[in-house]
Design a protein around this motif. Structure first.
Motif, PDB file in Angstrom:
ATOM      1  N   ALA A 286       0.840  -1.195   0.000  1.00  0.00           N
ATOM      2  CA  ALA A 286       0.000   0.000   0.000  1.00  0.00           C
ATOM      3  C   ALA A 286       0.879   1.251   0.000  1.00  0.00           C
ATOM      4  O   ALA A 286       2.002   1.245   0.518  1.00  0.00           O
ATOM      5  N   ASN A 287       0.363   2.304  -0.621  1.00  0.00           N
ATOM      6  CA  ASN A 287       1.053   3.600  -0.664  1.00  0.00           C
ATOM      7  C   ASN A 287       2.495   3.494  -1.166  1.00  0.00           C
ATOM      8  O   ASN A 287       3.444   3.900  -0.482  1.00  0.00           O
ATOM      9  N   VAL A 321      -0.616   5.614  -6.174  1.00  0.00           N
ATOM     10  CA  VAL A 321       0.642   6.152  -5.638  1.00  0.00           C
ATOM     11  C   VAL A 321       0.290   7.520  -5.045  1.00  0.00           C
ATOM     12  O   VAL A 321       0.064   8.481  -5.782  1.00  0.00           O
ATOM     13  N   PRO A 322       0.181   7.641  -3.712  1.00  0.00           N
ATOM     14  CA  PRO A 322      -0.381   8.851  -3.103  1.00  0.00           C
ATOM     15  C   PRO A 322       0.323  10.147  -3.517  1.00  0.00           C
ATOM     16  O   PRO A 322      -0.327  11.182  -3.698  1.00  0.00           O
ATOM     17  N   GLU A 323       1.648  10.097  -3.670  1.00  0.00           N
ATOM     18  CA  GLU A 323       2.386  11.316  -4.026  1.00  0.00           C
ATOM     19  C   GLU A 323       1.982  11.836  -5.400  1.00  0.00           C
ATOM     20  O   GLU A 323       1.975  13.050  -5.628  1.00  0.00           O
ATOM     21  N   CYS A 364      -8.868   8.793  -4.925  1.00  0.00           N
ATOM     22  CA  CYS A 364      -7.939   9.878  -4.583  1.00  0.00           C
ATOM     23  C   CYS A 364      -8.394  10.679  -3.359  1.00  0.00           C
ATOM     24  O   CYS A 364      -7.587  11.396  -2.755  1.00  0.00           O
TER      25      CYS A 364
END
Length: 463
Positions: A286-287, A321-323, A364
């Motif tokens: 995750a992440n 991909v959080p970034e 998101c």
């Protein structure tokens, strides 16, 4: 007359190309003038060195000669004639010089050197565009964008685990190169040849059957350079890529989906095959951390485009991909989502345009784009009947729901239909053209708004 026409066809384009050397932006005239100044200074230096004696006799002889010529031919005739001969010699010398350079640097090019330089400068001044997605949809978009700008960066998913990419991933442990391969081929200078080469699949050979050459090439480059990022950068130089292709992350990402009936499906290639409605999607680990160059490209972008491509297996994996999602949300630049024309069995059954938007917003946690591009006219009845056999139907535009989600709608005809198979595909040039015209309108509107705000502030200061 035929001979004159043929000569004129050759002369006028050549003359046009010669005058194009005088156009601003080529960064050549200044260096030519500096070179000419250097020649004059060298001549002056030699004249001073030899105390002007040869120069004096030479100028005296030239003066006597010109005086004799002007006595024989009136100056209003001899002056323009001599000037015309001089211009002709300059034109001849410069033309032959640039032709020689072109013959050496570009032996197989039909264009002149100035045409290549002009195109190069025009494309370099294009907007900085980031396109996010995967599959064949993203490569289709890139084929159109590269004709208007070389400042294109494709951020590509690395969640693929099927076909040749999946085999290489399992057997060698490399990140899946398939989607990156498609994008590299699309941005290559010799696109047709590169596409045929990279898409070539071996039909025989122990262990080679089913593998594409492009996947093997990128896998070998990864082994040589150390990772996929360096492999793509090295391949881009070899293939003369117009733009940049970046993996979203260098983590070994595995996609999973939770279905409405409670099942949990592991693997990107298994999700569409599972059937049922997807209620949640994520990845393991995750992440995952984003590739730093991908984040930098988003921060520097003038324009961000999401899609086209499979919603859950090509587009959303990048946004997991959080970034990357956060970087897009922070940018105050035009951002558009290209919605699919047809629903995809196992992924977006019965989805409307608003359903696509809600799925991205849910993953998101915030809206990322300002507008959504949708096909204006539905495909032909023949194409619809062909897709219906596979339980795929046109994506319905529910305008009111899209408006409630705060998105503008861009309607345009951007598809082609294969008359033989009935398949519907985005047209690269039409798609890129619509997107770039919308971007230019947004910039003009923003400029007009800023001008009005400046006028208001100026009025209040004077008041």
């Amino acid at each position: 007359m035929r001979t004159l026409r043929q000569e004129s066809r050759h002369v006028f384009p050549s003359l046009g190309r010669w005058f194009r050397w005088l156009a601003p932006g080529l960064l050549l005239k200044r260096w030519m003038l500096i070179s000419a100044g250097g020649v004059l200074l060298v001549s002056l230096g030699f004249a001073i060195w030899v105390k002007l004696t040869p120069i004096y006799y030479l100028t005296q002889f030239a003066g006597d000669f010109l005086e004799t010529v002007t006595r024989m031919v009136p100056n209003y005739m001899s002056g323009p004639l001599v000037a015309a001969v001089g211009f002709l010699l300059i034109w001849w010398g410069q033309t032959r010089t640039f032709d020689s350079i072109t013959e050496v640097l570009m032996p197989d090019e039909d264009q002149g050197l100035v045409d290549v330089l002009w195109t190069h400068r025009r494309l370099n001044r294009g907007p900085r565009i980031v396109a996010i997605g995967g599959g064949t949809g993203l490569s289709t978009l890139l084929r159109g964008l590269k004709l208007s700008s070389t400042n294109v960066t494709a951020i590509v998913t690395v969640a693929d685990d099927g076909g040749s990419s999946g085999r290489l991933r399992r057997e060698i442990g490399v990140l899946p190169p398939g989607d990156i391969r498609n994008c590299l081929a699309a941005l290559a200078d010799e696109e047709k040849l590169m596409t045929e080469l990279f898409q070539y699949r071996f039909k025989a050979g122990d262990g080679l059957t089913g593998h594409s050459f492009g996947n093997l090439f990128l896998t070998a480059m990864s082994e040589v350079t150390g990772d996929l990022e360096r492999a793509v950068a090295a391949s881009s130089k070899v293939l003369a890529i117009k733009g940049e292709v970046l993996p979203a992350t260098l983590s070994d990402v595995c996609l999973w989906a939770e279905m409405e009936d409670g099942r949990r499906i592991e693997g990107e290639s298994n999700i569409p095959e599972a059937g049922g409605k997807i209620v949640n999607i994520g990845c393991t680990p995750a992440n995952p951390p984003a590739l730093p160059k991908a984040i930098a490209a988003i921060h520097e972008a003038d324009y961000i485009i999401i899609g086209p491509g499979s919603l859950y297996t090509s587009i959303i994996p990048n946004l997991l991909v959080p970034e990357i999602a956060e970087a897009i949300a922070q940018r105050q630049v035009p951002c558009v989502y290209i919605c699919n024309v047809m629903t995809q069995p196992g992924e977006t059954d019965d989805f409307t345009v608003a359903d696509h938007i809600r799925a991205i917003d849910r993953v998101c946690g915030q809206p990322l784009f300002d507008a959504v591009l949708v096909q204006r006219r539905p495909p032909s009845a023949k194409a619809i009947a062909h897709y219906a056999k596979e339980n795929s139907y046109p994506v319905v535009l529910d305008s009111e729901a899209v408006g409630q989600l705060g998105r503008r709608i861009i309607r345009a005809d951007v598809i082609d239909e294969d008359p033989d198979t009935g398949w519907v595909r985005h047209n690269p040039q039409q798609l890129a053209g619509v997107l770039l015209r919308w971007y230019e309108r947004q910039n003009r509107a923003l400029y007009a708004q800023e001008s009005r705000e400046d006028m208001v502030r100026s009025y209040h200061r004077e008041g």
